[in-house]
Design a protein around this motif. Structure first.
Motif, PDB file in Angstrom:
ATOM      1  N   ARG A   4       0.805  -1.206   0.000  1.00  0.00           N
ATOM      2  CA  ARG A   4       0.000   0.000   0.000  1.00  0.00           C
ATOM      3  C   ARG A   4       0.851   1.275   0.000  1.00  0.00           C
ATOM      4  NH1 ARG A   4      -3.845   0.526   4.950  1.00  0.00           N
ATOM      5  NH2 ARG A   4      -4.329   2.727   4.799  1.00  0.00           N
ATOM      6  N   ARG A   8       0.870   4.306  -2.798  1.00  0.00           N
ATOM      7  CA  ARG A   8       0.577   5.698  -2.507  1.00  0.00           C
ATOM      8  C   ARG A   8       1.742   6.594  -2.930  1.00  0.00           C
ATOM      9  NH1 ARG A   8      -2.903   5.221   1.933  1.00  0.00           N
ATOM     10  NH2 ARG A   8      -4.809   4.509   0.986  1.00  0.00           N
ATOM     11  N   ALA A   9       2.938   6.159  -2.563  1.00  0.00           N
ATOM     12  CA  ALA A   9       4.099   6.995  -2.841  1.00  0.00           C
ATOM     13  C   ALA A   9       4.244   7.219  -4.332  1.00  0.00           C
ATOM     14  CB  ALA A   9       5.355   6.349  -2.270  1.00  0.00           C
ATOM     15  N   LEU A  12       2.005  10.632  -6.796  1.00  0.00           N
ATOM     16  CA  LEU A  12       2.246  11.993  -7.235  1.00  0.00           C
ATOM     17  C   LEU A  12       3.295  12.127  -8.316  1.00  0.00           C
ATOM     18  CD1 LEU A  12       1.290  13.270  -3.916  1.00  0.00           C
ATOM     19  CD2 LEU A  12       0.462  14.224  -6.062  1.00  0.00           C
ATOM     20  N   LEU A  16       2.416  14.056 -11.503  1.00  0.00           N
ATOM     21  CA  LEU A  16       3.032  15.354 -11.703  1.00  0.00           C
ATOM     22  C   LEU A  16       3.696  15.462 -13.061  1.00  0.00           C
ATOM     23  CD1 LEU A  16       4.581  15.898  -8.207  1.00  0.00           C
ATOM     24  CD2 LEU A  16       2.796  17.235  -9.287  1.00  0.00           C
ATOM     25  N   ARG A 207      -4.322  19.589  -8.531  1.00  0.00           N
ATOM     26  CA  ARG A 207      -5.051  18.711  -7.627  1.00  0.00           C
ATOM     27  C   ARG A 207      -5.991  19.562  -6.789  1.00  0.00           C
ATOM     28  NH1 ARG A 207      -4.179  16.109  -2.428  1.00  0.00           N
ATOM     29  NH2 ARG A 207      -4.758  13.899  -2.490  1.00  0.00           N
ATOM     30  N   GLN A 209      -9.095  19.276  -3.622  1.00  0.00           N
ATOM     31  CA  GLN A 209      -9.401  18.403  -2.492  1.00  0.00           C
ATOM     32  C   GLN A 209     -10.605  18.954  -1.764  1.00  0.00           C
ATOM     33  OE1 GLN A 209      -5.959  17.637  -0.152  1.00  0.00           O
ATOM     34  NE2 GLN A 209      -6.947  16.043   1.065  1.00  0.00           N
ATOM     35  N   GLY A 215     -16.737  13.294   6.674  1.00  0.00           N
ATOM     36  CA  GLY A 215     -16.864  11.916   7.128  1.00  0.00           C
ATOM     37  C   GLY A 215     -15.539  11.178   7.067  1.00  0.00           C
ATOM     38  N   VAL A 216     -15.620   9.863   7.219  1.00  0.00           N
ATOM     39  CA  VAL A 216     -14.435   9.040   7.444  1.00  0.00           C
ATOM     40  C   VAL A 216     -13.322   9.320   6.443  1.00  0.00           C
ATOM     41  CG1 VAL A 216     -13.578   6.685   7.661  1.00  0.00           C
ATOM     42  CG2 VAL A 216     -15.894   7.228   8.367  1.00  0.00           C
ATOM     43  N   GLN A 217     -13.656   9.319   5.157  1.00  0.00           N
ATOM     44  CA  GLN A 217     -12.603   9.408   4.145  1.00  0.00           C
ATOM     45  C   GLN A 217     -12.486  10.796   3.530  1.00  0.00           C
ATOM     46  OE1 GLN A 217     -10.059   7.852   3.327  1.00  0.00           O
ATOM     47  NE2 GLN A 217     -10.291   5.952   4.460  1.00  0.00           N
ATOM     48  N   HIS A 218     -12.772  11.812   4.336  1.00  0.00           N
ATOM     49  CA  HIS A 218     -12.600  13.201   3.890  1.00  0.00           C
ATOM     50  C   HIS A 218     -11.205  13.433   3.299  1.00  0.00           C
ATOM     51  CE1 HIS A 218     -12.350  17.521   3.996  1.00  0.00           C
ATOM     52  NE2 HIS A 218     -11.528  17.536   5.023  1.00  0.00           N
ATOM     53  N   ALA A 219     -10.197  12.787   3.903  1.00  0.00           N
ATOM     54  CA  ALA A 219      -8.826  13.019   3.439  1.00  0.00           C
ATOM     55  C   ALA A 219      -8.584  12.464   2.035  1.00  0.00           C
ATOM     56  CB  ALA A 219      -7.837  12.400   4.425  1.00  0.00           C
ATOM     57  N   HIS A 220      -9.408  11.490   1.640  1.00  0.00           N
ATOM     58  CA  HIS A 220      -9.215  10.886   0.305  1.00  0.00           C
ATOM     59  C   HIS A 220     -10.369  11.242  -0.617  1.00  0.00           C
ATOM     60  CE1 HIS A 220      -6.238   7.910   2.171  1.00  0.00           C
ATOM     61  NE2 HIS A 220      -5.575   8.744   1.398  1.00  0.00           N
ATOM     62  N   PRO A 316     -10.337   2.776   3.723  1.00  0.00           N
ATOM     63  CA  PRO A 316     -11.266   2.192   4.710  1.00  0.00           C
ATOM     64  C   PRO A 316     -12.501   3.066   4.906  1.00  0.00           C
ATOM     65  CG  PRO A 316      -9.013   2.239   5.550  1.00  0.00           C
ATOM     66  CD  PRO A 316      -9.014   3.032   4.286  1.00  0.00           C
TER      67      PRO A 316
ATOM     68  N   ASN B 113     -10.510  10.814  13.225  1.00  0.00           N
ATOM     69  CA  ASN B 113     -11.651  11.730  13.266  1.00  0.00           C
ATOM     70  C   ASN B 113     -12.168  11.895  14.693  1.00  0.00           C
ATOM     71  OD1 ASN B 113     -11.340  11.924  10.535  1.00  0.00           O
ATOM     72  ND2 ASN B 113     -13.039  10.546  10.039  1.00  0.00           N
ATOM     73  N   VAL B 496      -7.801  16.327   7.972  1.00  0.00           N
ATOM     74  CA  VAL B 496      -7.460  15.175   7.137  1.00  0.00           C
ATOM     75  C   VAL B 496      -6.550  14.269   7.959  1.00  0.00           C
ATOM     76  CG1 VAL B 496      -7.749  16.263   4.896  1.00  0.00           C
ATOM     77  CG2 VAL B 496      -5.575  16.502   6.090  1.00  0.00           C
TER      78      VAL B 496
END
Lengths: 341, 669
Positions: A4, A8-9, A12, A16, A207, A209, A215-220, A316, B113, B496
């Motif tokens: 994983r 992710r790494a 970008l 880019l 990008r 955002q 909610g849970v996956q706000h970051a993604h 998740p 969260n 986040v």
């Protein structure tokens, strides 16, 4: 499946393509008219604020230095007999006037910036409806001609120099549409319709955002914005309007059958097939997009395998369930999805 | 005819009545002479021991629960708030560890969260507001020269409500039903559809506990400040901390009903099926934001204004002169308190409200920096014209000015709509409000703890340790929060749980994490200093700093009755204005019953004697009864209907009137 962190790494650098990060997702991007106006105003504010701060620090420092010398005289001035420097009262009035003038200047600068943003927005040439969902972006390019109305997801293409009105809705909770390199943010609120006008000034990839906790996956919940020349944009649009091609290999054919008749089609739609679900991203040209899972992973075969097999471990809480495909089903589905260029 | 005869009869009756009253008055006169009062005949040791016997609460755990002594309640408030500060700080460290590097998987999204929700809720509702109230509940009665707060039982009730609310939230966290939708709980995310389970209800009821507690404490403080000041302490002579608390308490009274309303509507949506915030049923999601920020913005000033009071008191004491332009500071406090209610929409610039309205809120938001700027000038002028000693409290004041002004100026930036649309909900704003809240409120609070520590404990905090922890706090703070301006500008949104590599966010986030640990270590050192000094500190004496206000007139720690004689005030710096160390007092208050003196609101002329209630368990029992209703209503709305009964019984017992004896004493006229 790729580990994983490695997956992710890899996002970008791939996305880019050599362009400097300061422009990719940054207030310093200056790739749109609004962000440029923001930057001008920001530097004005910063200058005025730095000047005021310097005055405070000089006064404080001078006061400390001066008082230390006087500290030998260990005298308490009583409430009835204390003296202030005769200039202190006029200075107080001057300070109040300076703050007042400074604030008035900044308020006027802010007001005119706001007006000019509104004016730049007056003549929109293109209209796109973006609907926020937990945790992805549904994108519809509006056109008077129904056959030219295009539905896609998580990747917004904009023609450079063309003022585009982005109409903002939400299907569930409050989100906020924010592509810092292009413009400020605007909320997507259920039951309301907001809009924001973006005038991109340089081509490139940016990008965006979600900026309101959703909610849970706000970051993604991110978004790729591709600003391209008008001919490139038209080419992209007409390509995206094409229905999905019928697969040619037997493996992809098996995948096609599974996707269009199995559980996938309950949520996803694929143009030209029977898959017509509307609660999840449109997949018609999935493989032409640059990311998976609303910017969670870069688009490639390995990540497609990982995502289809077990989205819950990669993002998740995402609403796409882990179905538990058999290995041969998985191969077939990925083979089919890869044909959706 | 009959009328005339009736009049004659009546006259006769009145004559009898008058005689009866006169006889009664003579009898009372006799009784009055027997009553023990402080004065020339009763002073010194003898007076102290009699007052102590009258004012001392019953011993043991029952007495502890029943106590209505403002010093005991204030101490509990402060210690409880500090415990929540530690808990909230641990959450902050956990978040910083997670964010130290990109794509970190140490903490799951769900847990993260909960962490930031608990951090925000704990710091705002369970630390910042209560700690200010705790300091005020302890210090204000001493500072205005009285023996007790007004409504001491309400004061005890307010503490228990606060404690129960905090415990409920943290027990919920331990049981994994802690809220996870942010301390702002925006609908519809916090509504029944998107937050099933009990997490949002726990949050909303914690709000109910703390708002009841804050309102009770605010009423206590307003009445104490306006009615219980020592004779001669006119409003124009009132210390600036008392002014600050008066403004803050009035703000609480106006702000808290808004959140009481919106959180009750949220609970109603969640448990009764109403649709206040449900757009699909003609409710409105934005209604929440308006009501929440109508409370939420003044909340920031409710935290900040007491801190300005600390700064004013400490600056005056350590510069050994009164604050420059006392009246300007008072007017600044009042106008900040009023303007704070006209700014709430600047939290909503991205919600698409009409632009003309936005311009108004931009102007209003900027204008609040005028009174604050004037206050800063007054402190600087006091330093300039004074003879400052840079002991630990004054160091924090200097640190406060250097830090808070940055937060104030970045606040001017986010007040402008075009700037806010980029900066809103990013780490720039996180930096901004930590500069305002830590720089503007926690620095002064640490100063205030160091300043009043000798008054509360009788011993001084260690100066060297204090200086070390000051410098670490100062450096740790800036190392943590200054880089956040940068990460915000580089596009890092708030809330986040992780961020991707390659956006340039790695360096500022790592710096912030390192800084957070420095800051935590510094605060730990401060706490250790506080604990060690309890036993090792230098004995302080009544007025170790040479301060001018009344709390330094009495012994350290103060006796349970605060002052043997109520002082009389003749200037705004009473302890500096006595040439011979003798201070005028009022005498004649009863020593066989708890009693204090009330004065008129503006001129502080003696008005009436006020009996002070005895220690009582009923505030504690009432708090339990009300607490059970609040907690149970998370699970069933019927709890409200049923739970009213025990609440009613407890409150009835609390307010049960004593038999009215004809008091032998008249009010002072």
């Amino acid at each position: 499946m790729m580990p994983r962190s490695f997956a992710r790494a890899a996002v970008l650098p791939l996305l880019l393509g050599g362009c400097a990060y300061q422009r990719y997702q940054s207030d310093f991007g200056a790739a749109g008219v609004e962000d440029r106006q923001f930057l001008t105003l920001f530097w004005i504010f910063l200058g005025v604020c730095a000047f005021m701060y310097a005055l405070v620090i000089i006064f404080l420092g001078a006061g400390i230095a001066r008082s230390r010398r006087a500290a030998e005289a260990n005298v308490v001035e009583t409430g009835r007999h204390h003296r202030s420097h005769p200039l202190m009262r006029p200075t107080l009035i001057g300070w109040a006037a300076l703050i007042g003038v400074g604030l008035a200047g900044l308020a006027i600068a802010s007001f005119f910036t706001d007006r000019s943003m509104a004016a730049a927005a007056a003549n929109e040439k293109l209209s796109v409806t973006v609907t926020g969902n937990q945790w992805w972006w549904d994108i519809v390019y509006n056109s008077g001609d129904a056959s030219k109305t295009l539905r896609t997801a998580n990747e917004l293409h904009l023609p450079v120099g063309v003022p585009t009105r982005i109409i903002l809705n939400s299907a569930d909770v409050i989100h906020s549409f924010w592509v810092p390199s292009l413009a400020g943010k605007q909320d997507l609120i259920p039951g309301r319709e907001n809009d924001i006008i973006i005038v991109p000034k340089t081509t490139g990839m940016f990008r965006g955002q979600c900026a309101e906790f959703c909610g849970v996956q706000h970051a993604h919940m991110s978004l790729v914005v591709v600003v391209e020349s008008y001919p490139d944009f038209v080419k992209w649009w007409s390509h995206q309007l094409q229905p999905a091609p019928m697969p040619t290999t037997p493996l992809a054919m098996a995948g096609y059958k599974y996707v269009t008749t199995g559980p996938c089609s309950a949520c996803h739609s694929i143009g030209g097939t029977t898959a017509g679900g509307l609660v999840a991203p449109d997949l018609t040209h999935l493989a032409s997009r640059r990311s998976l899972g609303a910017g969670t992973l870069p688009m490639n075969e390995g990540n497609l395998y990982g995502w289809v097999e077990d989205p819950q471990s990669l993002k998740p809480g995402v609403h796409m369930p882990t179905i538990g495909l058999e290995p041969d089903q998985l191969h077939a589905v990925v083979a089919y999805l890869e044909t959706l260029k | 005819m009959t009328d005339v005869r009736a009049d004659i009869f009546d006259l006769g009756r009145r004559e009898n009545e008058r005689e009866r009253v006169e006889a009664e008055n003579r009898r009372l006169e006799q009784e009055r002479k027997k009553i023990a009062r402080d004065g020339p005949k009763l002073k010194g040791e003898k007076l102290a021991s009699r007052l102590d016997a009258t004012w001392r609460r019953p011993p043991g755990i029952i007495g502890w629960l029943a106590s209505v002594d403002h010093k005991e309640i204030g101490r509990r408030y402060m210690l409880t708030a500090l415990a929540f500060l530690v808990l909230g700080g641990v959450l902050a460290l956990a978040m910083r560890v997670q964010l130290a590097q990109p794509d970190s998987a140490l903490i799951s999204a769900e847990r993260y969260n909960q962490l930031f929700t608990m951090h925000g809720s704990t710091m705002m509702f369970l630390f910042a507001v209560p700690v200010m109230e705790g300091v005020a509940v302890y210090i204000i009665p001493l500072m205005v020269g009285t023996r007790s707060t007004a409504f001491p039982r309400l004061n005890a009730f307010s503490y228990f409500m606060y404690l129960f609310g905090g415990l409920m939230l943290w027990i919920a966290f331990a049981l994994n039903i802690a809220p996870d939708m942010g301390w702002f709980a925006y609908t519809p995310l916090s509504g029944p559809q998107f937050s099933p389970g009990k997490r949002a209800d726990v949050w909303a009821q914690m709000i109910t506990f703390t708002e009841v507690s804050a309102l009770a404490a605010a009423v206590v403080l307003v009445c104490t400040i306006l009615k219980a000041r020592a004779p001669g302490m006119t409003l124009s002579r009132m210390p600036l901390f008392a002014w600050a608390m008066l403004v803050q308490a009035v703000m609480i009274i106006f702000a808290m009903p808004a959140i009481a309303l919106c959180s009750s509507m949220l609970i109603s949506d969640r448990t009764l099926g109403t649709n206040f915030y449900n757009a699909a049923e003609h409710g409105d999601a934005l209604l929440w934001q308006h009501l929440f920020w109508f409370f939420g913005h003044p909340e920031v000033y409710i935290i900040f204004i007491p801190a300005t009071g600390f700064v004013s008191e400490i600056t005056a004491t350590f510069c050994r002169r009164p604050i420059f332009a006392h009246a300007v500071v008072v007017l600044a406090l009042i106008s900040t308190g009023i303007l704070a209610f006209g700014l709430w929409v600047h939290h909503m610039f991205a919600t698409g409200l009409p632009r003309v309205g936005y311009s108004f809120f931009t102007a209003a938001s900027m204008s609040v920096s005028i009174p604050t700027g004037l206050q800063i000038f007054c402190w600087l002028a006091t330093i300039w014209d004074g003879r400052p000693r840079f002991q630990v409290p004054m160091l924090y004041v200097v640190g406060f000015i250097i830090t808070f002004v940055i937060g104030g100026l970045s606040g001017v930036m986010v007040a402008a709509v075009p700037l806010d649309l980029q900066l809103h909900d990013t780490y720039f704003v996180v930096a901004h409000f930590h500069y305002v809240l830590i720089g503007g409120a926690v620095f002064p609070l640490l100063a205030a703890f160091t300043y009043w520590y000798p008054k509360i404990t009788g011993r001084m905090m260690d100066e060297t340790l204090g200086k070390i922890s000051f410098w670490l706090v100062f450096l740790g703070f800036h190392l943590t929060f200054f880089p956040m301006h940068w990460s915000g500008m580089l596009g890092m949104p708030r809330r986040v749980y992780t961020y991707p590599a390659g956006l340039g966010l790695e360096v500022p986030n790592l710096l912030s994490t390192v800084g957070a640990f420095v800051l935590a270590a510094a605060l730990g050192l401060f706490v250790i200093n506080g604990l060690v000094s309890l036993y090792r500190g230098v004995i302080a004496g009544p007025n170790p700093w040479g301060a001018p206000t009344l709390e330094w007139l009495t012994s350290s720690p103060p006796p349970v009755y605060n002052f043997a004689h109520i002082p009389v005030v003749e200037s705004d710096t009473p302890l500096w204005d006595s040439a011979d160390g003798e201070y005028p007092v009022v005498t004649g208050l009863r020593v066989d019953q708890k009693e204090t003196l009330l004065t008129t609101v503006v001129a502080a002329a003696p008005d009436t004697r006020e009996p002070i209630p005895q220690a009582s368990l009923w505030p504690f029992i009432s708090a339990i009864a009300v607490g059970i209703v609040f907690v149970a209503s998370i699970f069933s709305p019927w709890a409200v209907a049923v739970g009213v009964i025990p609440c009613f019984i407890a409150l009835t017992a609390w307010f049960w009137p004593k038999e009215l004896k004809r008091h032998p004493e008249p009010v002072i006229t």
